[in-house]
Motif scaffolding. Structure first.
Motif, short mmCIF file in Angstrom:
data_model
loop_
_atom_site.label_atom_id
_atom_site.label_comp_id
_atom_site.label_asym_id
_atom_site.label_seq_id
_atom_site.Cartn_x
_atom_site.Cartn_y
_atom_site.Cartn_z
N ALA A 171 23.76 -40.09 19.31
CA ALA A 171 22.37 -40.02 19.76
C ALA A 171 21.68 -41.35 19.50
CB ALA A 171 21.64 -38.89 19.03
N GLU B 174 26.44 -35.29 16.48
CA GLU B 174 25.57 -35.64 17.60
C GLU B 174 24.64 -36.80 17.21
OE1 GLU B 174 23.61 -32.26 19.29
OE2 GLU B 174 22.34 -33.51 20.55
N ASN C 152 19.30 -26.36 25.11
CA ASN C 152 19.24 -26.07 23.68
C ASN C 152 19.30 -27.31 22.82
OD1 ASN C 152 19.14 -23.33 24.23
ND2 ASN C 152 21.37 -23.14 24.24
N ASP C 153 19.40 -28.48 23.44
CA ASP C 153 19.62 -29.67 22.61
C ASP C 153 18.38 -30.05 21.81
OD1 ASP C 153 21.21 -32.04 21.79
OD2 ASP C 153 19.43 -33.00 22.65
N THR D 256 17.46 -35.11 21.86
CA THR D 256 16.12 -35.10 22.44
C THR D 256 15.10 -35.65 21.46
OG1 THR D 256 16.83 -33.07 23.52
CG2 THR D 256 14.51 -33.66 23.75
N ARG E 66 31.55 -34.87 21.96
CA ARG E 66 31.34 -33.56 21.37
C ARG E 66 32.14 -33.39 20.09
NH1 ARG E 66 27.36 -30.85 23.92
NH2 ARG E 66 27.23 -30.55 21.68
N LEU F 78 25.95 -34.95 26.88
CA LEU F 78 26.23 -33.71 26.16
C LEU F 78 26.90 -32.68 27.07
CD1 LEU F 78 22.75 -33.22 24.46
CD2 LEU F 78 24.85 -33.99 23.36
N HIS G 79 21.02 -36.31 28.63
CA HIS G 79 21.72 -35.06 28.30
C HIS G 79 23.06 -34.92 29.01
CE1 HIS G 79 17.97 -32.69 26.73
NE2 HIS G 79 18.29 -33.72 25.99
N ALA H 95 23.76 -26.70 27.33
CA ALA H 95 23.91 -27.86 26.44
C ALA H 95 22.61 -28.67 26.44
CB ALA H 95 25.08 -28.72 26.89
N SER H 96 21.99 -28.82 27.61
CA SER H 96 20.75 -29.58 27.69
C SER H 96 19.57 -28.77 27.16
CB SER H 96 20.49 -29.99 29.15
OG SER H 96 19.14 -30.38 29.30
#
Ligand SMILES: Nc1ncnc2c1ncn2[C@@H]1O[C@H](COP(=O)(O)OP(=O)(O)OP(=O)(O)O)[C@@H](O)[C@H]1O
Ligand SMILES: [Mg+2]
Lengths: 363, 269
Positions: free
Chosen positions: B117, B113, B203-204, B208, B109, B143, B140, B200-201
C-alpha cells in the motif's frame, strides 16, 4: 445449384520431425462427394484443418473455385464442418446452434429463422429445437451438427468421421441422411473416414491415404476392382492374399504347384500378390478324395469354423502357415475342424497387384 | 463413542463453529440497535434506531456509499479487463516459468497489504491520483486483479479447443469468438471473478486509508473514523449500512446467470 470446386496442390505439413502430410494433391469437381479414407494417424484430420485454415501448411495451396484461399482467414472461407465429437455449443439450444453461423454473418432475423427452420426440417429435428445439446442422443446431436454446417450454404462441406461416435444402427441411418442432404443441396463434400464400407457407399470418388500420402484416388469401383497396390487392396477389404509370380495370362502361387490360369495380369509381370474376397473362395474335398483335382487349389486344414446364418465362415491354414478366410454358403458339404480341404482360388475373381519391396514379408 | 450420540454431536459442533464465526457480526447488530449495553450485560437494555439517525446526521452517508460503490465498480471493470487476457494466456499457452509468473501475479496478496500500500501510495502521490474516485478505483485493481486472474484460469482451461475451431470455421472472427463462444462458456467464472474483484475493493481498508482524501471517503474508512470519534454504536450502524450495496450487487450478479446456462457452461461440451 452446383457446389464449388476444391483443388489441393502439394500440401505439406510437419509436426516437428514428424512429416504428417507429404505432398497431397487432390482435385474435387463441384458438387462431388469425396472421401478421405485411411488408417488412424495417416493425416486425414490434419488435411481437413489445412482446408479450413485452422492450420497453416508448410507448403502447398488450397484453391476454391479457382481462387487461392491458402492465406485466407478461417472465418472468411465460408466452409461448413461436421465434427467427430459433434462440437455443439453447450450454452446454446438446438435452434441457436443452427442459427449460430447466420448470427455471425448478420443475417436479418426473418431470413435467419426461415433458414434455421429449413435446415432443421432437412435433418428432421424441428421438434427438438428448444433443447440443449446435452438433452439429445448422439444421433440427434450429429444431426444438429449437420444442420449447423449447411444452414449458411457453405462452399464446401467437410465431415470428420461424423459417424464414428454413433452405434451401428444409427450410423447406417445417419449415413443415408448425410448422403441425401448433400445430394439434395448439390454441395461439394469432403468426408473423412477410416471405414471403407462407408466410403464405398457414400462417395463419388475416394482418396485412399496412408502415412501422409494419397495411395490411390478414383471412383469406388476403381479402388475396389483395380487397387493400385497391396495397401489399397487390403484397406478396401480384400482379406485373402497370396504371393504369386505373374506370367502373361497366368500366375503361379509361390511355394507350390498351383497356377491361376486366365487371370487378369493387369500388365504386371514378375512378383505379385493375388487378393481374394472370402466369399469368392470355395472349399472342396482334398485332392485324394476328389476325382477332378483342381489345378488352382491349395491344400489346407480347417482351423476355425463359425455358423453365420446364411453362410459358414472358415479359417483354413496350409502347410506353409498361409491363412485363408472363406465364406461358404450353407447347403454344401460341411468340413469339420482339423479336416483337410482344397482351397479353390478362382482366377477370374483374383485381383492382382504388383509386389514391391515394402511387401517383401507379405502376405 | 456411542453411535447414537454421533450425529447430535456433529450438529452441535457445526453450530458452535458457525456461532464462533458469526459472533462478531451478532455483536455489531446488537451494538447498532441496542441502548444501555454496558459492562457485563448479556443483552442491551433497550432497542433503538437512533444510532442510524446519528449516522445519517453526523456523516454524509449518501456520498460515502456512492464513493464506495463507484470505486468498487471501477476496480471491478478494470480488473476484469486486465484479468481476462492474462488468464487466457496462462490457461491456453505454454508459457515458460508459468508457475513462477502466476506466483508473481498473486504476490500482492501474499505480503502484508500495508507493505505494498505504501508503494502504491507513493506512485499515486507522484501522479496526483489521490482523492479521485477513478484514482482509488484503479489503485484497487492491484487488490482485485490477482483473484480475478486466479478464478478465470480454470474455466478458460476447460474450454474445448474444438469448440473454438468450430466457431471460427462457422464464421467467427476473434471478437465474435470471444463474445459468442468463449465468454458465454466461461460466464460462471467471469461472474465469480467480478464478485471477488468487487468485494476486494468494496471491503478494502488499508490501501484506501493511504490514498483517500476528503472527497473520497469510503464506508470502511468512515467506519474507522467514527470509531475514532468514540461513537461505537454509530460505527456499528455504518458498518451494517456498508453491507447493503454489496448485497444488492451480489444479488444482481447472481440473477445475470440463469441456472440453466450456468450448468451448461460448467459442464462444457
Ligand atoms: N497438434 C499436433 N501436434 C503434434 N502432432 C500432431 C498434432 N495434430 C496431429 N498430430 C499428429 O499428426 C498425425 C496425423 O494426425 P491426424 O489427426 O491428421 O490423423 P487422422 O488421420 O485424422 O487420424 P484419426 O483417424 O485417428 O483421427 C498423428 O501422428 C498425430 O499424432
Ligand atoms: Mg482424425
Amino acid at each position: 445449384m452446383s457446389g464449388s470446386t476444391l483443388e489441393i496442390i502439394g500440401l505439406r505439413k510437419s509436426w516437428g520431425r514428424l512429416a504428417v502430410l507429404q505432398g497431397i494433391g487432390l482435385s474435387v469437381p463441384g458438387g462431388q462427394f469425396v472421401s478421405l479414407l485411411g488408417p488412424s494417424g495417416c493425416g486425414k484430420t490434419t488435411l481437413l484443418r489445412l482446408i479450413t485454415g485452422s492450420l497453416a501448411p508448410d507448403a502447398g495451396r488450397v484453391l476454391v473455385d479457382g481462387a487461392d484461399v491458402t492465406e485466407m482467414a478461417t472465418h472468411r472461407r465460408n466452409m461448413g464442418m461436421v465434427f467427430q465429437n459433434f462440437a455443439l455449443f453447450p450454452h446454446l439450444t438446438v435452434a441457436e446452434n443452427v442459427a449460430f453461423p447466420l448470427h455471425v454473418r448478420k443475417i436479418p432475423a426473418q431470413a435467419r429463422e426461415a433458414q434455421v427452420r429449413d435446415a432443421l426440417a432437412m435433418v428432421h429435428l424441428e421438434a427438438l429445437e428448444a433443447r440443449y445439446p446435452r438433452e439429445l442422443s448422439g444421433g440427434q446431436q450429429q444431426r444438429v451438427g449437420l444442420a449447423r454446417a449447411i444452414v449458411f450454404r457453405p462452399t464446401i462441406l467437410l465431415l470428420d468421421e461424423p459417424l464414428s461416435n454413433l452405434d451401428a444402427a444409427l450410423r447406417e441411418e445417419m449415413r443415408i441422411e448425410i448422403s441425401q442432404v448433400t445430394r439434395r443441396l448439390g454441395i461439394t463434400a469432403v468426408y473423412v473416414t477410416h471405414d471403407q464400407r462407408e466410403a464405398l457407399a457414400l462417395s463419388d470418388s475416394i482418396a485412399l491415404m496412408n502415412r501422409g500420402r494419397i495411395e490411390q484416388f478414383g471412383v469406388p469401383e476403381d479402388l475396389y476392382l483395380r487397387p493400385a497396390n497391396a495397401f489399397v487392396a487390403r484397406f478396401i477389404g480384400y482379406t485373402n492374399a497370396v504371393a504369386v509370380t505373374v506370367r502373361p495370362g497366368s500366375a503361379r502361387i509361390d511355394g507350390g504347384e498351383a497356377v491361376l490360369h486366365g487371370i487378369d495380369d493387369r500388365g504386371i509381370l514378375g512378383p505379385g500378390i493375388a487378393f481374394f474376397h472370402p466369399g469368392d473362395i470355395a472349399l472342396a474335398p482334398p485332392p485324394e478324395a476328389n476325382a477332378a483335382a483342381h489345378d488352382d487349389a491349395v491344400v489346407a486344414r480347417v482351423e476355425e469354423l463359425a455358423f453365420m446364418g446364411d453362410h459358414f465362415e472358415y479359417v483354413v491354414e496350409d502347410a506353409s502357415g498361409r491363412r485363408f478366410k472363406a465364406n461358404v454358403p450353407i447347403g454344401g458339404t460341411v468340413f469339420e475342424r482339423g479336416s483337410e480341404v482344397s482351397v479353390v482360388l478362382p482366377a477370374g475373381k483374383a485381383v492382382l497387384v504388383p509386389r514391391g519391396a515394402e511387401d517383401a514379408e507379405t502376405p | 463413542m456411542n453411535r447414537r450420540w454421533r450425529s447430535p454431536l456433529r450438529i452441535a459442533l457445526a453450530l458452535l463453529f458457525v456461532a464462533f464465526i458469526t459472533l462478531p457480526f451478532v455483536m455489531i447488530v446488537l451494538e447498532a440497535f441496542g441502548t444501555g449495553w454496558f459492562g457485563m450485560r448479556l443483552l442491551p437494555a433497550g432497542w433503538t434506531l437512533k444510532w442510524f439517525g446519528w449516522a445519517f446526521a453526523t456523516v454524509d452517508l449518501g456520498t460515502v456509499m456512492w464513493n464506495t460503490v463507484v470505486i468498487a465498480l471501477i476496480a471491478t471493470m478494470a480488473s476484469i479487463a486486465l484479468a481476462i487476457p492474462a488468464a487466457w494466456m496462462f490457461a491456453r499457452y505454454a508459457l515458460p516459468l508459468r508457475g513462477v509468473l502466476i506466483g508473481l501475479v498473486l504476490f500482492p496478496r501474499m505480503i502484508p497489504e500495508i507493505t505494498f500500500a505504501l508503494g502504491v501510495a507513493k506512485i499515486f502521490y507522484a501522479f496526483h491520483l489521490t482523492n479521485t474516485r477513478l484514482g482509488i478505483g484503479l489503485s484497487h485493481v492491484i487488490l482485485a486483479a490477482p483473484f480475478a486472474v486466479l478464478v478465470l484460469i480454470s474455466p478458460f482451461e476447460g474450454i474445448d479447443s474444438r469448440l473454438l475451431e468450430a466457431g471460427s470455421v462457422l464464421g467467427c472472427n476473434t471478437p465474435q469468438l470471444w463474445r459468442r463462444v468463449i465468454l458465454p462458456l466461461a460466464l460462471p467464472g467471469v461472474i465469480a471473478a467480478a464478485l471477488f474483484s468487487f468485494l476486494a475493493s468494496y471491503n478494502d481498508f488499508v490501501l484506501t486509508l493511504m490514498v483517500y482524501g476528503p472527497n473520497t471517503v469510503t464506508l470502511p474508512v468512515q467506519t474507522y473514523l467514527s470509531i475514532g470519534n468514540g461513537y461505537t454504536s454509530v460505527a456499528a450502524a455504518i458498518s451494517l449500512l456498508l453491507l447493503i450495496p454489496s448485497l444488492v450487487f451480489l444479488m444482481g450478479l447472481m440473477r445475470m446467470v440463469e441456472p440453466e446456462k450456468l450448468l451448461g457452461g460448467l459442464k462444457g461440451a
